[in-house]
Design a protein around this motif. Sequence first.
Motif, short mmCIF file in Angstrom:
data_model
loop_
_atom_site.label_atom_id
_atom_site.label_comp_id
_atom_site.label_asym_id
_atom_site.label_seq_id
_atom_site.Cartn_x
_atom_site.Cartn_y
_atom_site.Cartn_z
N PRO A 130 0.81 -1.23 0.00
CA PRO A 130 0.00 0.00 0.00
C PRO A 130 0.84 1.27 0.00
CG PRO A 130 -0.11 -1.11 2.13
CD PRO A 130 0.59 -2.05 1.19
N GLN A 131 2.05 1.22 0.51
CA GLN A 131 2.91 2.41 0.58
C GLN A 131 3.31 2.89 -0.82
OE1 GLN A 131 3.80 -0.70 1.33
NE2 GLN A 131 5.81 -1.12 0.50
N LEU A 132 3.23 2.04 -1.82
CA LEU A 132 3.64 2.43 -3.17
C LEU A 132 2.61 3.31 -3.87
CD1 LEU A 132 5.26 -0.91 -4.40
CD2 LEU A 132 6.39 1.12 -3.46
N ALA A 133 1.41 3.41 -3.35
CA ALA A 133 0.38 4.25 -3.97
C ALA A 133 0.74 5.72 -3.90
CB ALA A 133 -0.97 4.01 -3.30
N GLU A 134 1.43 6.11 -2.85
CA GLU A 134 1.72 7.53 -2.64
C GLU A 134 2.65 8.10 -3.71
OE1 GLU A 134 3.66 10.30 0.81
OE2 GLU A 134 2.62 8.48 1.45
N GLY A 135 3.65 7.34 -4.11
CA GLY A 135 4.64 7.84 -5.06
C GLY A 135 4.03 8.31 -6.38
N ASP A 136 3.05 7.56 -6.90
CA ASP A 136 2.40 7.94 -8.15
C ASP A 136 1.03 8.56 -7.91
OD1 ASP A 136 4.26 7.35 -10.18
OD2 ASP A 136 3.84 5.21 -10.01
N GLN A 137 0.72 8.89 -6.65
CA GLN A 137 -0.55 9.53 -6.28
C GLN A 137 -1.75 8.75 -6.82
OE1 GLN A 137 0.13 13.48 -7.76
NE2 GLN A 137 1.26 14.08 -5.94
N ILE A 138 -1.81 7.48 -6.46
CA ILE A 138 -2.88 6.61 -6.92
C ILE A 138 -4.10 6.78 -6.01
CG2 ILE A 138 -3.56 4.21 -7.35
CD1 ILE A 138 -1.38 5.42 -9.26
N LEU A 139 -5.22 7.15 -6.59
CA LEU A 139 -6.44 7.38 -5.84
C LEU A 139 -7.50 6.31 -6.10
CD1 LEU A 139 -6.67 11.22 -6.45
CD2 LEU A 139 -5.71 10.03 -4.47
N ALA A 140 -7.37 5.57 -7.19
CA ALA A 140 -8.33 4.54 -7.55
C ALA A 140 -7.58 3.40 -8.24
CB ALA A 140 -9.38 5.12 -8.50
N VAL A 141 -8.17 2.22 -8.22
CA VAL A 141 -7.57 1.09 -8.92
C VAL A 141 -8.65 0.39 -9.74
CG1 VAL A 141 -5.65 0.65 -7.34
CG2 VAL A 141 -7.87 -0.38 -6.88
N PRO A 142 -8.28 -0.24 -10.84
CA PRO A 142 -6.92 -0.24 -11.39
C PRO A 142 -6.57 1.10 -12.03
CG PRO A 142 -8.40 -1.55 -12.77
CD PRO A 142 -9.20 -1.09 -11.59
N LEU B 91 -3.41 2.68 -14.58
CA LEU B 91 -2.21 2.49 -15.38
C LEU B 91 -1.42 3.80 -15.40
CD1 LEU B 91 -0.45 0.94 -17.45
CD2 LEU B 91 -1.97 1.83 -19.22
N VAL B 92 -0.12 3.71 -15.13
CA VAL B 92 0.75 4.88 -15.18
C VAL B 92 1.81 4.63 -16.24
CG1 VAL B 92 2.36 6.34 -13.89
CG2 VAL B 92 0.39 5.33 -12.72
N LYS B 93 1.88 5.56 -17.19
CA LYS B 93 2.95 5.51 -18.20
C LYS B 93 4.09 6.35 -17.66
CE LYS B 93 2.87 8.12 -21.76
NZ LYS B 93 3.61 9.06 -22.56
N LYS B 94 5.18 5.70 -17.25
CA LYS B 94 6.32 6.39 -16.66
C LYS B 94 7.24 6.96 -17.76
CE LYS B 94 6.99 6.12 -12.67
NZ LYS B 94 6.56 7.05 -11.62
N PRO C 171 5.40 12.73 -21.44
CA PRO C 171 4.96 13.04 -20.09
C PRO C 171 4.33 11.82 -19.41
CG PRO C 171 3.33 13.83 -21.64
CD PRO C 171 4.49 13.29 -22.45
N VAL C 172 4.40 11.79 -18.08
CA VAL C 172 3.74 10.74 -17.31
C VAL C 172 2.24 10.89 -17.51
CG1 VAL C 172 3.27 9.92 -14.96
CG2 VAL C 172 5.59 10.61 -15.61
N ARG C 173 1.58 9.78 -17.78
CA ARG C 173 0.12 9.80 -17.98
C ARG C 173 -0.51 8.73 -17.11
NH1 ARG C 173 -0.71 11.88 -23.32
NH2 ARG C 173 -2.88 12.30 -22.92
N LYS C 174 -1.76 8.95 -16.71
CA LYS C 174 -2.50 7.98 -15.91
C LYS C 174 -3.83 7.67 -16.58
CE LYS C 174 -0.66 9.67 -11.57
NZ LYS C 174 -0.96 10.37 -10.34
N ILE C 175 -4.21 6.41 -16.54
CA ILE C 175 -5.49 5.98 -17.07
C ILE C 175 -6.13 5.10 -16.00
CG2 ILE C 175 -6.70 4.76 -18.91
CD1 ILE C 175 -4.14 5.26 -20.64
N GLY D 148 -4.19 7.82 -24.66
CA GLY D 148 -3.61 8.15 -23.36
C GLY D 148 -2.13 7.80 -23.25
N LEU D 149 -1.73 6.74 -23.94
CA LEU D 149 -0.33 6.33 -23.93
C LEU D 149 0.49 7.01 -25.02
CD1 LEU D 149 -0.68 2.49 -23.29
CD2 LEU D 149 -0.07 4.27 -21.64
N ASP D 150 -0.14 7.88 -25.79
CA ASP D 150 0.53 8.54 -26.93
C ASP D 150 0.97 7.53 -27.98
OD1 ASP D 150 0.20 11.16 -26.15
OD2 ASP D 150 2.07 11.21 -25.02
#
Length: 98
Positions: free
Chosen positions: A51-63, A65-68, A72-76, A89-91
Motif C-alpha cells: 500500500p505504501q507504493l500508492a503515494e509515489g504515483d498519487q494513486i487514488l483509484a484502482v486499477p 495504469l501509469v505511463k512512466k 509526459p507521465v500519464r494515468k489511465i 492516453g499512452l501517446d
Amino acid sequence: MNNVDKSYELRLYVAGKTSKSIAALNNLKRYCEEHLKGIYSIEVIDLLEHPQLAEGDQILAVPTLVKKVPEPVRKIIGDLSNEEKVLVGLDIRSKIQI
C-alpha cells in the motif's frame, strides 16, 4: 507513427485479483503486443501487498495504469477496455482521424 525509438515503461496498480484488475492487465497486455511489441515493460503493483507504493504515483483509484516513460507521465483509470482511449492516453495513437 514512429515508436521504434521509444521504450515504454508502464506500471499497473491493482488491489488484489479482482475481475477489473484481471481485465485491465489482460487488456493492457493485448494492446502492448499489438502496438508496442518488444519495446515495453509492465510492472504490476498490488496495493493490497504494497500500500505504501500508492503515494509515489498519487494513486487514488484502482486499477490505474501509469505511463512512466516516455514522458509526459500519464494515468489511465479503469479496466482499460476502451482501446482507443488507452492508445491515445499512452501517446501510441494521436486523436481519432475522421
